[in-house]
Design a protein around this motif. Structure first.
Motif, PDB file in Angstrom:
ATOM      1  N   VAL A  30       0.831  -1.201   0.000  1.00  0.00           N
ATOM      2  CA  VAL A  30       0.000   0.000   0.000  1.00  0.00           C
ATOM      3  C   VAL A  30       0.869   1.256   0.000  1.00  0.00           C
ATOM      4  CG1 VAL A  30      -1.701   1.351   1.323  1.00  0.00           C
ATOM      5  CG2 VAL A  30      -1.997  -1.116   1.029  1.00  0.00           C
ATOM      6  N   LEU A  31       1.939   1.264   0.788  1.00  0.00           N
ATOM      7  CA  LEU A  31       2.829   2.429   0.803  1.00  0.00           C
ATOM      8  C   LEU A  31       3.374   2.710  -0.589  1.00  0.00           C
ATOM      9  CD1 LEU A  31       4.722   1.733   4.136  1.00  0.00           C
ATOM     10  CD2 LEU A  31       2.991   3.500   3.722  1.00  0.00           C
ATOM     11  N   ASP A  32       3.825   1.675  -1.274  1.00  0.00           N
ATOM     12  CA  ASP A  32       4.329   1.856  -2.637  1.00  0.00           C
ATOM     13  C   ASP A  32       3.224   2.337  -3.572  1.00  0.00           C
ATOM     14  OD1 ASP A  32       6.885   1.119  -1.907  1.00  0.00           O
ATOM     15  OD2 ASP A  32       6.771  -0.883  -2.803  1.00  0.00           O
ATOM     16  N   GLN A  33       2.035   1.801  -3.403  1.00  0.00           N
ATOM     17  CA  GLN A  33       0.913   2.198  -4.266  1.00  0.00           C
ATOM     18  C   GLN A  33       0.596   3.675  -4.104  1.00  0.00           C
ATOM     19  OE1 GLN A  33      -2.942   0.816  -3.006  1.00  0.00           O
ATOM     20  NE2 GLN A  33      -3.772   0.934  -5.068  1.00  0.00           N
ATOM     21  N   LEU A  34       0.754   4.215  -2.893  1.00  0.00           N
ATOM     22  CA  LEU A  34       0.330   5.580  -2.620  1.00  0.00           C
ATOM     23  C   LEU A  34       1.383   6.627  -2.977  1.00  0.00           C
ATOM     24  CD1 LEU A  34      -1.736   5.098   0.643  1.00  0.00           C
ATOM     25  CD2 LEU A  34      -2.535   5.297  -1.720  1.00  0.00           C
ATOM     26  N   PHE A  35       2.575   6.201  -3.371  1.00  0.00           N
ATOM     27  CA  PHE A  35       3.566   7.136  -3.888  1.00  0.00           C
ATOM     28  C   PHE A  35       3.505   7.124  -5.408  1.00  0.00           C
ATOM     29  CE2 PHE A  35       5.291   7.645   0.238  1.00  0.00           C
ATOM     30  CZ  PHE A  35       6.159   8.725   0.191  1.00  0.00           C
ATOM     31  N   GLY A  39      10.222   8.942 -11.506  1.00  0.00           N
ATOM     32  CA  GLY A  39      11.570   9.339 -11.134  1.00  0.00           C
ATOM     33  C   GLY A  39      11.650  10.712 -10.491  1.00  0.00           C
ATOM     34  N   ARG A  40      10.596  11.507 -10.595  1.00  0.00           N
ATOM     35  CA  ARG A  40      10.585  12.855 -10.014  1.00  0.00           C
ATOM     36  C   ARG A  40      10.025  12.893  -8.597  1.00  0.00           C
ATOM     37  NH1 ARG A  40       7.775  14.965 -15.374  1.00  0.00           N
ATOM     38  NH2 ARG A  40       6.942  12.863 -15.073  1.00  0.00           N
ATOM     39  N   THR A  41       9.583  11.772  -8.073  1.00  0.00           N
ATOM     40  CA  THR A  41       9.069  11.722  -6.708  1.00  0.00           C
ATOM     41  C   THR A  41      10.242  11.801  -5.739  1.00  0.00           C
ATOM     42  OG1 THR A  41       7.232  10.360  -7.462  1.00  0.00           O
ATOM     43  CG2 THR A  41       7.666  10.368  -5.095  1.00  0.00           C
ATOM     44  N   ILE A  42      10.079  12.587  -4.676  1.00  0.00           N
ATOM     45  CA  ILE A  42      11.152  12.776  -3.702  1.00  0.00           C
ATOM     46  C   ILE A  42      10.624  12.503  -2.303  1.00  0.00           C
ATOM     47  CG2 ILE A  42      12.681  14.489  -2.630  1.00  0.00           C
ATOM     48  CD1 ILE A  42      12.814  15.868  -5.357  1.00  0.00           C
ATOM     49  N   ARG A  43      11.465  11.848  -1.491  1.00  0.00           N
ATOM     50  CA  ARG A  43      11.154  11.662  -0.076  1.00  0.00           C
ATOM     51  C   ARG A  43      12.413  11.924   0.730  1.00  0.00           C
ATOM     52  NH1 ARG A  43      11.933   8.216   4.036  1.00  0.00           N
ATOM     53  NH2 ARG A  43      10.323   8.095   5.635  1.00  0.00           N
ATOM     54  N   PHE A  53      10.946   7.100  -7.414  1.00  0.00           N
ATOM     55  CA  PHE A  53      10.162   6.034  -6.791  1.00  0.00           C
ATOM     56  C   PHE A  53      10.999   4.799  -6.502  1.00  0.00           C
ATOM     57  CE2 PHE A  53       7.742   2.117  -7.083  1.00  0.00           C
ATOM     58  CZ  PHE A  53       6.872   2.304  -6.021  1.00  0.00           C
ATOM     59  N   ASP A  54      11.940   4.445  -7.377  1.00  0.00           N
ATOM     60  CA  ASP A  54      12.729   3.230  -7.161  1.00  0.00           C
ATOM     61  C   ASP A  54      13.516   3.292  -5.857  1.00  0.00           C
ATOM     62  OD1 ASP A  54      11.727   2.197  -9.520  1.00  0.00           O
ATOM     63  OD2 ASP A  54      13.517   2.687 -10.694  1.00  0.00           O
ATOM     64  N   GLU A  55      14.109   4.438  -5.542  1.00  0.00           N
ATOM     65  CA  GLU A  55      14.841   4.580  -4.279  1.00  0.00           C
ATOM     66  C   GLU A  55      13.893   4.504  -3.087  1.00  0.00           C
ATOM     67  OE1 GLU A  55      17.488   7.937  -4.059  1.00  0.00           O
ATOM     68  OE2 GLU A  55      18.575   7.326  -5.879  1.00  0.00           O
ATOM     69  N   PHE A  59      13.981   1.601  -0.146  1.00  0.00           N
ATOM     70  CA  PHE A  59      14.031   1.952   1.275  1.00  0.00           C
ATOM     71  C   PHE A  59      12.916   1.252   2.033  1.00  0.00           C
ATOM     72  CE2 PHE A  59      12.074   4.634   4.543  1.00  0.00           C
ATOM     73  CZ  PHE A  59      13.098   4.654   5.488  1.00  0.00           C
ATOM     74  N   ARG A  60      11.703   1.310   1.516  1.00  0.00           N
ATOM     75  CA  ARG A  60      10.572   0.673   2.188  1.00  0.00           C
ATOM     76  C   ARG A  60      10.797  -0.837   2.342  1.00  0.00           C
ATOM     77  NH1 ARG A  60       7.867   4.561   4.343  1.00  0.00           N
ATOM     78  NH2 ARG A  60       6.863   6.039   2.979  1.00  0.00           N
ATOM     79  N   ALA A  61      11.338  -1.463   1.318  1.00  0.00           N
ATOM     80  CA  ALA A  61      11.554  -2.916   1.346  1.00  0.00           C
ATOM     81  C   ALA A  61      12.586  -3.319   2.391  1.00  0.00           C
ATOM     82  CB  ALA A  61      11.976  -3.402  -0.036  1.00  0.00           C
ATOM     83  N   SER A  62      13.533  -2.439   2.706  1.00  0.00           N
ATOM     84  CA  SER A  62      14.611  -2.803   3.632  1.00  0.00           C
ATOM     85  C   SER A  62      14.426  -2.234   5.030  1.00  0.00           C
ATOM     86  CB  SER A  62      15.959  -2.326   3.076  1.00  0.00           C
ATOM     87  OG  SER A  62      15.992  -0.909   3.026  1.00  0.00           O
ATOM     88  N   ARG A  63      13.406  -1.444   5.236  1.00  0.00           N
ATOM     89  CA  ARG A  63      13.175  -0.785   6.520  1.00  0.00           C
ATOM     90  C   ARG A  63      12.711  -1.791   7.575  1.00  0.00           C
ATOM     91  NH1 ARG A  63       8.276   3.165   8.097  1.00  0.00           N
ATOM     92  NH2 ARG A  63       7.055   1.452   7.296  1.00  0.00           N
ATOM     93  N   PRO A  64      13.182  -1.644   8.822  1.00  0.00           N
ATOM     94  CA  PRO A  64      12.684  -2.527   9.889  1.00  0.00           C
ATOM     95  C   PRO A  64      11.168  -2.388  10.038  1.00  0.00           C
ATOM     96  CG  PRO A  64      14.566  -1.257  10.647  1.00  0.00           C
ATOM     97  CD  PRO A  64      14.181  -0.701   9.303  1.00  0.00           C
ATOM     98  N   SER A  65      10.516  -3.496  10.371  1.00  0.00           N
ATOM     99  CA  SER A  65       9.056  -3.479  10.471  1.00  0.00           C
ATOM    100  C   SER A  65       8.567  -3.379  11.912  1.00  0.00           C
ATOM    101  CB  SER A  65       8.480  -4.742   9.815  1.00  0.00           C
ATOM    102  OG  SER A  65       8.960  -5.890  10.471  1.00  0.00           O
ATOM    103  N   GLN A  66       9.475  -3.195  12.861  1.00  0.00           N
ATOM    104  CA  GLN A  66       9.091  -3.093  14.269  1.00  0.00           C
ATOM    105  C   GLN A  66       9.211  -1.641  14.732  1.00  0.00           C
ATOM    106  OE1 GLN A  66       7.909  -5.870  15.820  1.00  0.00           O
ATOM    107  NE2 GLN A  66       8.176  -6.777  13.802  1.00  0.00           N
ATOM    108  N   GLY A  67       8.486  -1.295  15.785  1.00  0.00           N
ATOM    109  CA  GLY A  67       8.596   0.023  16.391  1.00  0.00           C
ATOM    110  C   GLY A  67       8.058   1.150  15.539  1.00  0.00           C
TER     111      GLY A  67
END
Length: 127
Positions: A30-35, A39-43, A53-55, A59-67
């Protein structure tokens, strides 16, 4: 141009709430869907600058899922016409006592629906 036209405001509020739920539950799909998948998207994050978007997706794929739980405060959503909006909020998390998070998103209505085209997240000391 209408500011906070009720229909557009309701749409962006609902999509913002959907984003927040996906964020705290680490629903990467869902997070990926909502961005905006462009290539011009920035976070700009707390410790990362992501261009395109690829970066962001990597990042989302490698981010810890706890806390990820947090409490939102002073959320302000403003729509400009029917296709552009900003969402700003403060947040507090138990793992960062004495600090306040800030999140800003720029939303654009695309043919696929509302998408974040720019975002900024930072943390500061509470004053």
């Amino acid at each position: 141009m209408a500011i906070n036209e009720p229909g557009a405001l309701a749409e962006v509020t609902a999509i913002f709430e959907r984003y927040e739920e996906a964020l705290v539950t680490n629903d990467v799909v869902v997070l990926d869907q909502l961005f905006w998948q462009d290539g011009r998207t920035i976070r700009y994050g707390i410790a990362e600058n992501l261009y395109g978007f690829d970066e962001i997706a990597a990042f989302r794929a490698s981010r810890p899922s706890q806390g990820l739980a947090r409490e939102l405060q002073k959320t302000v959503i403003t729509t400009y016409g029917r296709d552009f909006a900003t969402a700003s909020t403060l947040f507090v998390r138990p793992d960062i006592p004495g600090r306040c998070g800030r999140q800003m998103q720029t939303w654009l209505r695309t043919p696929e629906g509302w998408r974040v085209v720019a975002a900024h997240v930072s943390v500061i000391e509470m004053g």
